[in-house]
Design a protein around this motif. Sequence first.
Motif, PDB file in Angstrom:
ATOM      1  N   UNK A 166       0.188 -13.479   4.092  1.00  0.00           N
ATOM      2  CA  UNK A 166       0.809 -12.158   4.199  1.00  0.00           C
ATOM      3  C   UNK A 166       0.005 -11.118   3.419  1.00  0.00           C
ATOM      4  N   UNK A 167       0.063  -9.854   3.864  1.00  0.00           N
ATOM      5  CA  UNK A 167      -0.577  -8.790   3.080  1.00  0.00           C
ATOM      6  C   UNK A 167       0.044  -8.638   1.705  1.00  0.00           C
ATOM      7  N   UNK A 168       1.297  -9.070   1.542  1.00  0.00           N
ATOM      8  CA  UNK A 168       1.935  -9.004   0.229  1.00  0.00           C
ATOM      9  C   UNK A 168       1.214  -9.898  -0.776  1.00  0.00           C
ATOM     10  N   UNK A 169       0.595 -10.973  -0.285  1.00  0.00           N
ATOM     11  CA  UNK A 169      -0.145 -11.859  -1.178  1.00  0.00           C
ATOM     12  C   UNK A 169      -1.559 -11.350  -1.419  1.00  0.00           C
ATOM     13  N   UNK A 170      -2.172 -10.760  -0.388  1.00  0.00           N
ATOM     14  CA  UNK A 170      -3.535 -10.256  -0.557  1.00  0.00           C
ATOM     15  C   UNK A 170      -3.593  -9.020  -1.446  1.00  0.00           C
ATOM     16  N   UNK A 171      -2.581  -8.173  -1.360  1.00  0.00           N
ATOM     17  CA  UNK A 171      -2.641  -6.862  -2.014  1.00  0.00           C
ATOM     18  C   UNK A 171      -2.912  -6.922  -3.512  1.00  0.00           C
ATOM     19  N   UNK A 263       0.224  -2.182  11.078  1.00  0.00           N
ATOM     20  CA  UNK A 263       1.425  -2.644  10.382  1.00  0.00           C
ATOM     21  C   UNK A 263       1.128  -2.996   8.928  1.00  0.00           C
ATOM     22  N   UNK A 264       0.009  -3.677   8.714  1.00  0.00           N
ATOM     23  CA  UNK A 264      -0.364  -4.078   7.355  1.00  0.00           C
ATOM     24  C   UNK A 264      -0.608  -2.858   6.484  1.00  0.00           C
ATOM     25  N   UNK A 265      -1.253  -1.835   7.047  1.00  0.00           N
ATOM     26  CA  UNK A 265      -1.571  -0.649   6.253  1.00  0.00           C
ATOM     27  C   UNK A 265      -0.305   0.026   5.736  1.00  0.00           C
ATOM     28  N   UNK A 266       0.690   0.195   6.595  1.00  0.00           N
ATOM     29  CA  UNK A 266       1.923   0.857   6.168  1.00  0.00           C
ATOM     30  C   UNK A 266       2.579   0.077   5.033  1.00  0.00           C
ATOM     31  N   UNK A 267       2.603  -1.252   5.166  1.00  0.00           N
ATOM     32  CA  UNK A 267       3.192  -2.071   4.102  1.00  0.00           C
ATOM     33  C   UNK A 267       2.383  -1.959   2.810  1.00  0.00           C
ATOM     34  N   UNK A 268       1.061  -1.966   2.912  1.00  0.00           N
ATOM     35  CA  UNK A 268       0.212  -1.874   1.719  1.00  0.00           C
ATOM     36  C   UNK A 268       0.392  -0.529   1.024  1.00  0.00           C
ATOM     37  N   UNK A 269       0.481   0.534   1.801  1.00  0.00           N
ATOM     38  CA  UNK A 269       0.671   1.865   1.207  1.00  0.00           C
ATOM     39  C   UNK A 269       2.016   1.970   0.499  1.00  0.00           C
ATOM     40  N   UNK A 270       3.037   1.338   1.056  1.00  0.00           N
ATOM     41  CA  UNK A 270       4.350   1.375   0.416  1.00  0.00           C
ATOM     42  C   UNK A 270       4.338   0.606  -0.899  1.00  0.00           C
ATOM     43  N   UNK A 271       3.734  -0.576  -0.892  1.00  0.00           N
ATOM     44  CA  UNK A 271       3.777  -1.420  -2.082  1.00  0.00           C
ATOM     45  C   UNK A 271       2.868  -0.907  -3.185  1.00  0.00           C
ATOM     46  N   UNK A 272       1.660  -0.483  -2.816  1.00  0.00           N
ATOM     47  CA  UNK A 272       0.685  -0.042  -3.813  1.00  0.00           C
ATOM     48  C   UNK A 272       0.786   1.438  -4.129  1.00  0.00           C
ATOM     49  N   UNK A 273       1.662   2.157  -3.434  1.00  0.00           N
ATOM     50  CA  UNK A 273       1.801   3.603  -3.614  1.00  0.00           C
ATOM     51  C   UNK A 273       0.481   4.324  -3.382  1.00  0.00           C
ATOM     52  N   UNK A 274      -0.274   3.816  -2.404  1.00  0.00           N
ATOM     53  CA  UNK A 274      -1.516   4.483  -2.016  1.00  0.00           C
ATOM     54  C   UNK A 274      -1.211   5.594  -1.029  1.00  0.00           C
ATOM     55  N   UNK A 275      -1.995   6.672  -1.019  1.00  0.00           N
ATOM     56  CA  UNK A 275      -1.716   7.794  -0.120  1.00  0.00           C
ATOM     57  C   UNK A 275      -1.672   7.349   1.341  1.00  0.00           C
ATOM     58  N   UNK A 276      -0.726   7.905   2.083  1.00  0.00           N
ATOM     59  CA  UNK A 276      -0.585   7.578   3.497  1.00  0.00           C
ATOM     60  C   UNK A 276       0.866   7.614   3.923  1.00  0.00           C
ATOM     61  N   UNK A 277       1.109   7.229   5.163  1.00  0.00           N
ATOM     62  CA  UNK A 277       2.462   7.275   5.704  1.00  0.00           C
ATOM     63  C   UNK A 277       3.402   6.318   4.981  1.00  0.00           C
ATOM     64  N   UNK A 278       2.876   5.158   4.555  1.00  0.00           N
ATOM     65  CA  UNK A 278       3.726   4.219   3.826  1.00  0.00           C
ATOM     66  C   UNK A 278       4.254   4.818   2.532  1.00  0.00           C
TER      67      UNK A 278
END
Length: 330
Positions: A166-171, A263-278
Amino acid sequence: MKSTTLPSISQTPGRLLPISHLLMHVGRSLLLPLIGILLFLFLWSNTARMVHTSLGTFPGPAQVWEQATNLIAEHRQERQRAHDFIARQEARNAQILAANPQAEVTIRPYTGNPTFVDQIGTSLVTVLSGFILASLIAIPLGILIGLNEWVYAAVNPLIQLFKPVSPLAWLPLVTMVVSAVYVSQDPEFSKSFLTSMFTVLLCCLWPTVINTAVGVANVSKDLLNVSQVLRLGVLTHVFKIIVPASLPLMFTGLRLSLGIAWMVLIAAEMLAQNPGLGKFVWDEFQNGSSSSLGRIMVAVLVIGLIGFLLDRSMLFLQRKVSWDKQAVLR
């Protein structure tokens, strides 16, 4: 007297069939999708008013449209502020240079908060960067795996090991590696961009690798025999025989990879608080205002629309480069 009869419908198919085909095509392409959208809006509007949350009633289509227009208006206002900010500096610099032509003047960049439209642009740049890098790795690797059974036997366990991660593990791993390796006093790319991009890359390259390998391994024996008869070189064999024959499955993998990347990008932006739609969605959720639900719903619809357009873009590209113009592509 010789009787005359009017031609029946079955006797004049040449005139009526094109019209009927046109009507069927219009109905399938426009009318049926329109009916589906209207039915969805009707169900959404009537269901939303029955859902009550801590922030109020769930937004219906009218409320979401209102918030969409507000977000666009806020973007225009922010752009106007940026324009005015630069204009004031230019006017000030002109006055300084008029008094002292040798003076050194600078223009500071505008540092206002990114708008919803800015967040869309950031997410698109990030996902396309990660997807392109993943494709540059996945396509050659898939071709190599498909051509050589020994390489396939060596690499396949690694593909099956990392594919379901999962991207949650890679992030967190990517975040720590980027922070440790990418050290610069004047960085060309922000660490948040690199973190999101490499997370997308690690998660989206596997469908392209697998589908490309399957397409290469299933190239027609007749084509392989033609290559042997003509004694084509390795590179010529790959680019003239293997790649064109495996394009359908290769593009299937690319389309799957691009959908996963988005899909992965939106989740990564939400979790890491990186700029973007997430990050926009998470910030609105944390904001907790009366308009937050409507704004989140706008973002959800935009995310879905962009995902659809990305897939259609890949389909358009596939139709352009595919050698079989009669193939049914959807």
